[in-house]
Design a protein around this motif. Structure first.
Motif, short mmCIF file in Angstrom:
data_model
loop_
_atom_site.label_atom_id
_atom_site.label_comp_id
_atom_site.label_asym_id
_atom_site.label_seq_id
_atom_site.Cartn_x
_atom_site.Cartn_y
_atom_site.Cartn_z
N ARG A 6 0.85 -1.18 0.06
CA ARG A 6 -0.12 -0.16 -0.20
C ARG A 6 0.72 1.28 0.04
NH1 ARG A 6 -4.09 2.51 -2.03
NH2 ARG A 6 -5.18 3.97 -0.39
N ALA A 7 2.05 1.53 0.77
CA ALA A 7 2.90 2.19 0.71
C ALA A 7 3.46 2.45 -0.84
CB ALA A 7 3.81 2.20 1.95
N ARG A 8 3.75 1.45 -1.29
CA ARG A 8 4.21 1.56 -2.63
C ARG A 8 3.56 2.06 -3.58
NH1 ARG A 8 5.08 -3.43 -3.17
NH2 ARG A 8 6.91 -3.46 -2.05
N GLU A 9 2.11 1.80 -3.52
CA GLU A 9 1.02 2.22 -4.23
C GLU A 9 1.00 3.65 -4.35
OE1 GLU A 9 -2.30 0.03 -3.45
OE2 GLU A 9 -1.51 -2.03 -4.11
N GLN A 10 1.08 4.31 -3.10
CA GLN A 10 1.02 5.81 -2.86
C GLN A 10 2.24 6.37 -3.34
OE1 GLN A 10 0.27 5.50 1.48
NE2 GLN A 10 -1.92 5.30 1.19
N GLY A 11 3.16 5.78 -3.79
CA GLY A 11 4.28 6.62 -4.37
C GLY A 11 5.77 6.32 -3.76
N GLY A 12 5.59 5.18 -2.78
CA GLY A 12 6.77 5.01 -2.13
C GLY A 12 7.35 5.95 -1.22
N GLY A 13 8.54 5.75 -0.84
CA GLY A 13 8.99 6.68 0.29
C GLY A 13 8.20 7.05 1.51
N ARG A 14 7.21 6.33 1.97
CA ARG A 14 6.55 6.46 2.94
C ARG A 14 5.89 5.22 3.80
NH1 ARG A 14 1.94 9.50 -0.04
NH2 ARG A 14 3.90 10.02 -1.46
N HIS A 15 5.26 5.43 4.71
CA HIS A 15 4.90 4.11 5.41
C HIS A 15 3.46 4.01 5.52
CE1 HIS A 15 4.82 7.03 8.75
NE2 HIS A 15 3.84 6.10 9.35
N ALA A 16 3.01 2.83 5.85
CA ALA A 16 1.52 2.42 6.03
C ALA A 16 1.32 1.39 7.00
CB ALA A 16 0.96 2.11 4.69
N TRP A 17 0.41 1.62 8.17
CA TRP A 17 -0.02 0.85 9.03
C TRP A 17 -1.28 -0.24 8.38
CZ3 TRP A 17 1.52 0.26 14.16
CH2 TRP A 17 2.30 1.28 14.59
N PHE A 18 -1.16 -1.65 8.70
CA PHE A 18 -1.98 -2.59 7.97
C PHE A 18 -3.31 -2.11 8.82
CE2 PHE A 18 -4.39 -6.49 8.77
CZ PHE A 18 -4.64 -6.73 7.12
N ASP A 19 -4.50 -2.32 7.93
CA ASP A 19 -5.77 -2.36 8.32
C ASP A 19 -6.50 -3.39 7.64
OD1 ASP A 19 -7.68 -1.44 6.25
OD2 ASP A 19 -6.16 0.34 6.61
N PRO A 20 -7.63 -4.11 8.09
CA PRO A 20 -8.15 -5.22 7.43
C PRO A 20 -8.80 -4.92 6.23
CG PRO A 20 -9.03 -5.07 10.09
CD PRO A 20 -7.99 -3.97 9.53
N ALA A 21 -9.15 -3.66 5.88
CA ALA A 21 -9.59 -3.32 4.46
C ALA A 21 -8.45 -3.81 3.43
CB ALA A 21 -10.06 -2.04 4.44
#
Length: 582
Positions: free
Chosen positions: A294-309
């Protein structure tokens, strides 16, 4: 039964005379040639006897060994470490242990030891035997195999298997844990352009930096070619983890080789914490990888926390991928819609754009914005694109014979994806399709986005030149929305620029927006290209584009994409629905 002569000889040798001397000498010879180390000790742990292998290990002669303890030779710590096994042997048990044992000359060996009681003729325990086997080479081989199985040879970090084992330990104990995945963006490009050696040094540097400065972690593992994972035990404060993620991102950006060379490197970081819904420890790793994606899809160079969705979305994508593969195999659910492309001055039919559609048997129409990205990411777009090209060429060849007498040939625009642009078999496919369908190359216009071309500009130019050499026409789609360079634009062997719908829709909002469209058209004319405007929805859009001398247009103002049967009625029609009656 006839006695075995060899066993009979051994029995004779060991039976000896009444004094027993020959028998004892034979037994001594037998023990001295054995590779196993054999020692006999009394109840006070003093040596009574040892064979030659035992003497060699201890670095003693038999005379100097008699009366000493293991502690006298190998140190008091060794004596203490053996005490439990010795006590059990003196109590009548036979005990086997293994572990590292110091050598009298220095160093250590991995040894298996059997402690067994030594009994007098009356059955009372008079001491114990020690039988030892040096297993150092086997242990080293096992250690080597363990390292190969559980450690990364480049960075020395744990690998994915060992990470899962550690997570399983936390899971078995009911202890919470968090997994952080650090996946380097565009690492394949770095390795391809600068070499595997450079890439390995960058990986090693990041691994060292993470080990020293990433904070307290239970394990750092390299889990793929370009990703590390950090395992953090215990319940974590999200704010504290956020601060740690900033540190990790900074460490990646500052990576260097051993010689001090650096390259800009960023990372997509995904975080997942264990919870009661995770039935297996691998599920946490899976969720962290989903968050990384998900972080990569948003352009990379960032982070994302997992959620069930996120998981539900991935499951949905996997299902759609499976169904799309099935649809391509069956050839029943996919169909091509054709949107008319209109000559702006006369309103006449100039051609069509072929647009793939999917009528799922259970879900109905699935929007292209849903299944095309899945096809792109999985590589199915190459097969899908080839199918669309073949259908479009077959259709335009059929329609060419139905057009009005004396009218210009119709053309068919077909989108070419980034994957197709990089496919080495693309030119061969186009030749084959033209031969099969009977379509003339000049009837086909392949549309490529400027971003796809600029991703590998020189390679793309060579491919486009080859296709252009076949007589195929080329068009840059969605012009103005990518990152094209004017220094390359004039080199591209193209015939058309397609103005993105976002510019067309914004024309009436300001003079600046109209100026953008005007500049694109002036640039196209300067370079010898014609212009196609897409997204024309109103008569005001069409009139303004005519005033700007736009060559062709398409959009809902003229017609929506339609099945081939409906488009067939437009071909050869003397009056088209969008034309103003004269």
């Amino acid at each position: 039964m006839k006695p075995d002569p060899h066993l009979a000889s051994l029995a004779s040798a060991l039976s000896g005379t009444v004094s027993g001397a020959p028998a004892l000498d034979t037994l001594r010879q037998l023990l001295d040639v054995m590779p196993a180390m054999v020692g006999l000790l009394d109840t006070q742990r003093r040596h009574l006897y040892a064979n030659q292998a035992y003497l060699d290990y201890m670095g003693r002669t038999l005379d100097s060994l008699i009366g000493t303890t293991v502690g006298d030779i190998l140190g008091p710590e060794t004596l203490r470490n053996n005490s439990a096994a010795v006590e059990r042997a003196l109590d009548g048990e036979t005990v086997q242990v293994e572990g590292w044992l110091p050598r009298s000359g220095g160093g250590n060996d991995y040894v298996t030891r059997v402690h067994a009681p030594y009994r007098d003729p009356d059955g009372s325990i008079a001491g114990y035997f020690v039988i030892m086997q040096n297993m150092t080479e086997r242990r080293r081989t096992q250690d080597d195999l363990f390292r190969l199985a559980y450690y990364d040879p480049v960075t020395g970090l744990a690998n994915r298997l060992l990470l899962v084992k550690h997570m399983a330990d936390f899971h078995a104990m009911g202890e919470p844990f968090t997994v952080v995945i650090v996946d380097f963006d565009r690492f394949v490009d770095v390795r391809t352009s600068l070499g595997q050696g450079f890439a390995n040094e960058i990986l090693t540097d990041v691994a060292t930096r993470l080990s020293v400065r990433a904070g307290s972690v239970d394990l750092i593992a390299r889990i793929s070619d370009h990703a590390f994972a950090l395992l953090i035990g215990g319940t974590q404060d999200p704010l504290a983890v956020e601060e740690r993620l900033s540190t990790i991102a900074s460490l990646v950006r500052s990576a260097k080789t051993a010689s001090g060379a650096s390259v800009f490197l960023s990372a997509s970081i995904g975080v997942a914490a264990s919870c009661d819904t995770h039935t297996r420890p691998e599920d946490v790793l899976r969720d962290a990888e989903i968050a990384t994606g998900r972080a990569r899809e948003q352009g990379g160079g960032r982070h994302a926390w997992f959620d069930p969705a996120m998981h539900a979305r991935v499951v949905e994508q996997v299902r759609l991928e499976h169904d799309l593969r099935r649809a391509l195999e069956r050839g029943e659910e996919l169909w091509v819609a054709y949107q008319p492309i209109v000559e702006m001055v006369t309103g006449g039919l100039a051609g069509f754009e072929a647009l793939v559609r999917w009528n799922h048997p259970e879900r109905g129409n699935i929007p292209p914005g849903v299944f095309i990205p899945i096809a792109e990411s999985t590589g199915l777009i190459v097969t899908l694109g080839a199918w669309v090209l073949r259908e479009a060429c077959r259709q335009i060849a059929e329609w060419q014979d139905k057009r009005l007498p004396g009218s210009a040939n119709l053309f068919m625009s077909v989108n070419l994806s980034t994957r197709q642009l990089n496919d080495p078999d693309m030119v061969a496919l186009v030749r084959e399709v033209l031969r099969e369908t009977g379509a003339e190359p000049s009837w086909i216009k392949l549309e490529i986005t400027e971003s796809a071309v600029m991703e590998k500009a020189e390679q793309s130019i060579r491919l486009l030149q080859t296709l252009r050499g076949l007589g195929i026409k080329m068009s840059i789609d969605d012009f103005g929305t990518g990152y094209s360079s004017l220094s390359y634009l004039h080199k591209l062997p193209i015939d058309s620029l397609k103005v993105d719908r976002s510019f067309v829709m914004a024309m009436h909002q300001s003079e600046e927006n109209r100026a953008i469209v005007r500049i694109i058209m002036d640039l196209a004319r300067l370079l010898g290209f014609d212009v196609i405007a897409e997204g024309i929805e109103t008569s005001a859009d069409a009139n303004l584009l005519r005033a700007l001398a736009c060559d062709y247009g398409q959009g809902y103002h003229f017609a929506r994409p339609m099945p081939a049967a409906d488009a067939d009625r437009l071909v050869g029609a003397e009056h088209l629905p969008w034309q103003v009656p004269r």
